[in-house]
Design a protein around this motif. Structure first.
Motif, PDB file in Angstrom:
ATOM      1  N   SER A  78      80.754  36.549   4.026  1.00  0.00           N
ATOM      2  CA  SER A  78      79.621  36.880   3.109  1.00  0.00           C
ATOM      3  C   SER A  78      79.583  36.184   1.789  1.00  0.00           C
ATOM      4  O   SER A  78      78.281  35.531   1.505  1.00  0.00           O
ATOM      5  N   PHE A  79      80.603  36.240   0.678  1.00  0.00           N
ATOM      6  CA  PHE A  79      80.801  35.413   0.198  1.00  0.00           C
ATOM      7  C   PHE A  79      80.452  34.072  -0.461  1.00  0.00           C
ATOM      8  O   PHE A  79      80.135  33.563  -0.453  1.00  0.00           O
ATOM      9  N   ILE A  80      80.703  33.380   0.903  1.00  0.00           N
ATOM     10  CA  ILE A  80      80.834  31.668   1.480  1.00  0.00           C
ATOM     11  C   ILE A  80      79.143  31.101   1.702  1.00  0.00           C
ATOM     12  O   ILE A  80      78.979  30.493   0.430  1.00  0.00           O
ATOM     13  N   LEU A 125      86.945  28.019  -8.323  1.00  0.00           N
ATOM     14  CA  LEU A 125      87.848  27.722  -8.820  1.00  0.00           C
ATOM     15  C   LEU A 125      87.021  26.631 -10.139  1.00  0.00           C
ATOM     16  O   LEU A 125      86.920  26.837 -11.196  1.00  0.00           O
ATOM     17  N   GLY A 126      87.356  25.848  -8.895  1.00  0.00           N
ATOM     18  CA  GLY A 126      86.691  23.781  -9.450  1.00  0.00           C
ATOM     19  C   GLY A 126      85.179  24.369  -9.534  1.00  0.00           C
ATOM     20  O   GLY A 126      84.804  23.845 -10.990  1.00  0.00           O
ATOM     21  N   GLU A 127      84.674  25.024  -9.571  1.00  0.00           N
ATOM     22  CA  GLU A 127      82.868  25.666  -9.607  1.00  0.00           C
ATOM     23  C   GLU A 127      83.307  26.567 -10.662  1.00  0.00           C
ATOM     24  O   GLU A 127      82.364  26.021 -11.925  1.00  0.00           O
ATOM     25  N   VAL A 128      83.845  27.546 -10.881  1.00  0.00           N
ATOM     26  CA  VAL A 128      83.779  28.651 -12.529  1.00  0.00           C
ATOM     27  C   VAL A 128      83.774  27.281 -13.281  1.00  0.00           C
ATOM     28  O   VAL A 128      83.559  27.236 -13.911  1.00  0.00           O
ATOM     29  N   PHE A 175      81.911  33.288  -5.748  1.00  0.00           N
ATOM     30  CA  PHE A 175      81.534  33.674  -4.812  1.00  0.00           C
ATOM     31  C   PHE A 175      82.370  33.171  -3.361  1.00  0.00           C
ATOM     32  O   PHE A 175      83.431  33.308  -2.680  1.00  0.00           O
ATOM     33  N   TYR A 176      82.527  31.408  -3.388  1.00  0.00           N
ATOM     34  CA  TYR A 176      83.449  31.080  -3.167  1.00  0.00           C
ATOM     35  C   TYR A 176      85.391  31.212  -2.822  1.00  0.00           C
ATOM     36  O   TYR A 176      86.003  31.121  -1.923  1.00  0.00           O
ATOM     37  N   SER A 177      85.355  31.539  -4.326  1.00  0.00           N
ATOM     38  CA  SER A 177      86.951  32.290  -4.213  1.00  0.00           C
ATOM     39  C   SER A 177      86.842  33.687  -3.636  1.00  0.00           C
ATOM     40  O   SER A 177      87.689  33.621  -3.125  1.00  0.00           O
ATOM     41  N   LEU A 178      86.345  34.236  -4.184  1.00  0.00           N
ATOM     42  CA  LEU A 178      86.571  35.089  -3.400  1.00  0.00           C
ATOM     43  C   LEU A 178      86.167  35.319  -1.703  1.00  0.00           C
ATOM     44  O   LEU A 178      87.091  36.333  -1.128  1.00  0.00           O
ATOM     45  N   GLY A 179      86.005  34.367  -1.032  1.00  0.00           N
ATOM     46  CA  GLY A 179      85.270  34.685   0.233  1.00  0.00           C
ATOM     47  C   GLY A 179      86.898  33.938   1.219  1.00  0.00           C
ATOM     48  O   GLY A 179      87.486  34.563   1.432  1.00  0.00           O
ATOM     49  N   GLY A 180      87.907  33.360  -0.295  1.00  0.00           N
ATOM     50  CA  GLY A 180      88.861  33.252   0.457  1.00  0.00           C
ATOM     51  C   GLY A 180      90.043  34.050  -0.341  1.00  0.00           C
ATOM     52  O   GLY A 180      90.748  33.816   0.930  1.00  0.00           O
ATOM     53  N   PHE A 181      89.779  34.664  -0.954  1.00  0.00           N
ATOM     54  CA  PHE A 181      90.735  35.064  -1.234  1.00  0.00           C
ATOM     55  C   PHE A 181      90.533  36.657  -0.371  1.00  0.00           C
ATOM     56  O   PHE A 181      91.927  37.032  -0.220  1.00  0.00           O
ATOM     57  N   PHE A 182      89.165  36.815   0.633  1.00  0.00           N
ATOM     58  CA  PHE A 182      89.669  38.153   1.504  1.00  0.00           C
ATOM     59  C   PHE A 182      90.056  37.486   2.503  1.00  0.00           C
ATOM     60  O   PHE A 182      90.345  38.091   3.539  1.00  0.00           O
ATOM     61  N   GLY A 241      91.345  29.532   3.392  1.00  0.00           N
ATOM     62  CA  GLY A 241      91.608  30.179   2.179  1.00  0.00           C
ATOM     63  C   GLY A 241      91.887  29.475   0.974  1.00  0.00           C
ATOM     64  O   GLY A 241      91.374  29.918  -0.386  1.00  0.00           O
ATOM     65  N   ILE A 242      92.965  28.950   1.032  1.00  0.00           N
ATOM     66  CA  ILE A 242      93.244  28.498   0.218  1.00  0.00           C
ATOM     67  C   ILE A 242      92.514  27.013  -0.711  1.00  0.00           C
ATOM     68  O   ILE A 242      92.096  27.735  -1.370  1.00  0.00           O
ATOM     69  N   PHE A 243      91.659  26.577   0.136  1.00  0.00           N
ATOM     70  CA  PHE A 243      90.627  25.854  -0.194  1.00  0.00           C
ATOM     71  C   PHE A 243      89.512  26.273  -0.903  1.00  0.00           C
ATOM     72  O   PHE A 243      89.055  25.725  -1.655  1.00  0.00           O
ATOM     73  N   ALA A 244      89.000  27.150   0.142  1.00  0.00           N
ATOM     74  CA  ALA A 244      87.654  28.211  -0.474  1.00  0.00           C
ATOM     75  C   ALA A 244      87.810  28.458  -2.840  1.00  0.00           C
ATOM     76  O   ALA A 244      87.437  28.451  -2.878  1.00  0.00           O
TER      77      ALA A 244
END
Length: 132
Positions: free
Chosen positions: A82-84, A29-32, A60-67, A21-24
């Motif tokens: 789904s987000f990842i 955020l890096g991609e943002v 999307f990646y960050s939201l996947g990790g957030f959930f 989750g933290i990595f995602a």
């Protein structure tokens, strides 16, 4: 007649799921940042044209990790997957429309990033029973 009820111990979130989750979140955020600047920490040999689409893919990646981090429920894992998954599809989209490079060493980096995201999804699926 007395029923024996065995209390189910609470599922603890695995350390691996927390790390994923933290990595995602951080990778997203890096991609943002790449979406706004065209490059991040000099990862790409040639900067990309800044684009809103790249930022959305990172979101999307960050939201996947957030959930993964906010819930131990299966619905959270489904949203994370789904987000990842949307992030992976977003990478393909960015290459298809020419925002991200489809050839060369930077394309290999983008492919490796997508394979890492796929690996995260597979890991979440392997940990499926750890979600309530």
């Amino acid at each position: 007649m007395e029923q024996n009820s065995v209390a189910k111990p609470p599922n603890r979130r695995s350390t691996g799921v927390i790390v994923v989750g933290i990595f995602a979140v951080i990778a997203g955020l890096g991609e943002v940042v790449v979406g706004f600047t065209g490059n991040y920490l000099g990862i790409l040999s040639n900067s990309m044209t800044p684009s809103f689409s790249t930022g959305v893919v990172g979101l999307f990646y960050s939201l996947g990790g957030f959930f993964l981090l906010i819930t131990r429920m299966k619905w959270g894992a489904v949203l994370a997957i789904s987000f990842i998954g949307a992030e992976i599809l977003g990478r393909i989209y960015l290459i298809a429309i020419g925002i991200a490079p489809g050839k060369g060493f930077d394309a290999v980096k983008i492919l490796v990033g997508g394979l890492i995201a796929l690996g995260l999804i597979i890991y979440i699926l392997f940990k499926w029973r750890s979600f309530d």
